[in-house]
Enzyme design. Structure first.
Site, PDB file in Angstrom:
ATOM      1  N   HIS A   1      -9.964   0.566   2.809  1.00 42.80           N
ATOM      2  CA  HIS A   1     -10.023   1.947   2.312  1.00 42.80           C
ATOM      3  C   HIS A   1      -9.425   2.946   3.304  1.00 42.80           C
ATOM      4  O   HIS A   1      -9.932   4.052   3.478  1.00 42.80           O
ATOM      5  CB  HIS A   1     -11.451   2.325   1.910  1.00 42.80           C
ATOM      6  CG  HIS A   1     -11.836   1.706   0.615  1.00 42.80           C
ATOM      7  ND1 HIS A   1     -12.312   0.418   0.536  1.00 42.80           N
ATOM      8  CD2 HIS A   1     -11.779   2.182  -0.657  1.00 42.80           C
ATOM      9  CE1 HIS A   1     -12.549   0.131  -0.739  1.00 42.80           C
ATOM     10  NE2 HIS A   1     -12.229   1.184  -1.493  1.00 42.80           N
TER      11      HIS A   1
ATOM     12  N   CYS B   1       8.002   2.455  -3.216  1.00 41.21           N
ATOM     13  CA  CYS B   1       7.040   2.259  -2.128  1.00 41.21           C
ATOM     14  C   CYS B   1       7.195   3.275  -0.995  1.00 41.21           C
ATOM     15  O   CYS B   1       6.462   3.233  -0.018  1.00 41.21           O
ATOM     16  CB  CYS B   1       7.120   0.838  -1.589  1.00 41.21           C
ATOM     17  SG  CYS B   1       6.573  -0.374  -2.804  1.00 41.21           S
TER      18      CYS B   1
ATOM     19  N   GLU C   1      -0.213  -8.952  -1.535  1.00 42.43           N
ATOM     20  CA  GLU C   1      -0.144  -7.512  -1.741  1.00 42.43           C
ATOM     21  C   GLU C   1      -0.389  -7.199  -3.220  1.00 42.43           C
ATOM     22  O   GLU C   1      -0.971  -6.175  -3.567  1.00 42.43           O
ATOM     23  CB  GLU C   1       1.222  -7.007  -1.294  1.00 42.43           C
ATOM     24  CG  GLU C   1       1.353  -5.515  -1.302  1.00 42.43           C
ATOM     25  CD  GLU C   1       2.678  -5.054  -0.735  1.00 42.43           C
ATOM     26  OE1 GLU C   1       2.782  -4.944   0.508  1.00 42.43           O
ATOM     27  OE2 GLU C   1       3.609  -4.820  -1.514  1.00 42.43           O
TER      28      GLU C   1
END
Length: 153
Positions: free
Chosen positions: A77, A27, A138
């Site tokens: 986005h 990550c 998530e």
């Protein structure tokens, strides 16, 4: 007479990318998620036959507008990066290529995002309605939760 309290929940979806600066796993790289946010508010339904929203704690449409304006329209986005990390340099490059960025003053984990989202939402709620909880998925099987009752000031 007993006080009648109800919780209502609305579900929202948005797509975002983030990177965790200094993280020791995958990550640390920019990657995306299809986030699912559940917003629960609590209050007493309006008890006024002359009120257009009689019987409602909060109109679902009003809750949708708050969360859309404060969270979805901001984060959807977009790439979320910590403005207090070297990712600020990366952000300059991305902006130069017309990428949508949200620079936040924290490590953009689901946990920290929920603290941010809670503050944004609470500021917009009517006085008679409180934010009860937030749940942010998530991935399909990983989520973080925020509860007002857990917050000690």
């Amino acid at each position: 007479m007993q006080k009648k309290v109800i919780r209502i929940t609305k579900h929202f979806d948005f797509e975002s990318a983030h990177a965790l600066y200094g993280y020791d796993g995958k990550c640390k790289n920019i990657h995306g998620h299809s986030y699912h946010l559940y917003v629960t508010v609590i209050g007493t339904p309006i008890n006024d036959l002359n009120h257009v929203k009689n019987g409602m704690v909060l109109d679902f449409g009003d809750l949708k507008k708050i969360v859309k304006d404060e969270i979805v329209d901001v984060f959807d986005h977009a790439t979320i990066l910590n403005k207090n990390s070297p990712h600020a340099e990366l952000a300059k490059d991305l902006e130069g290529h017309a990428h949508r960025l949200v620079m936040v003053p924290y490590q953009p984990t689901s946990e920290n995002m929920l603290f941010d989202f809670a503050e944004r939402i609470k500021k917009q709620l009517p006085q008679n309605v409180s934010l009860h909880s937030l749940k942010l998925f998530e991935t399909a099987n990983s989520y973080a939760e925020w509860f007002a009752a857990d917050q000690v000031e």
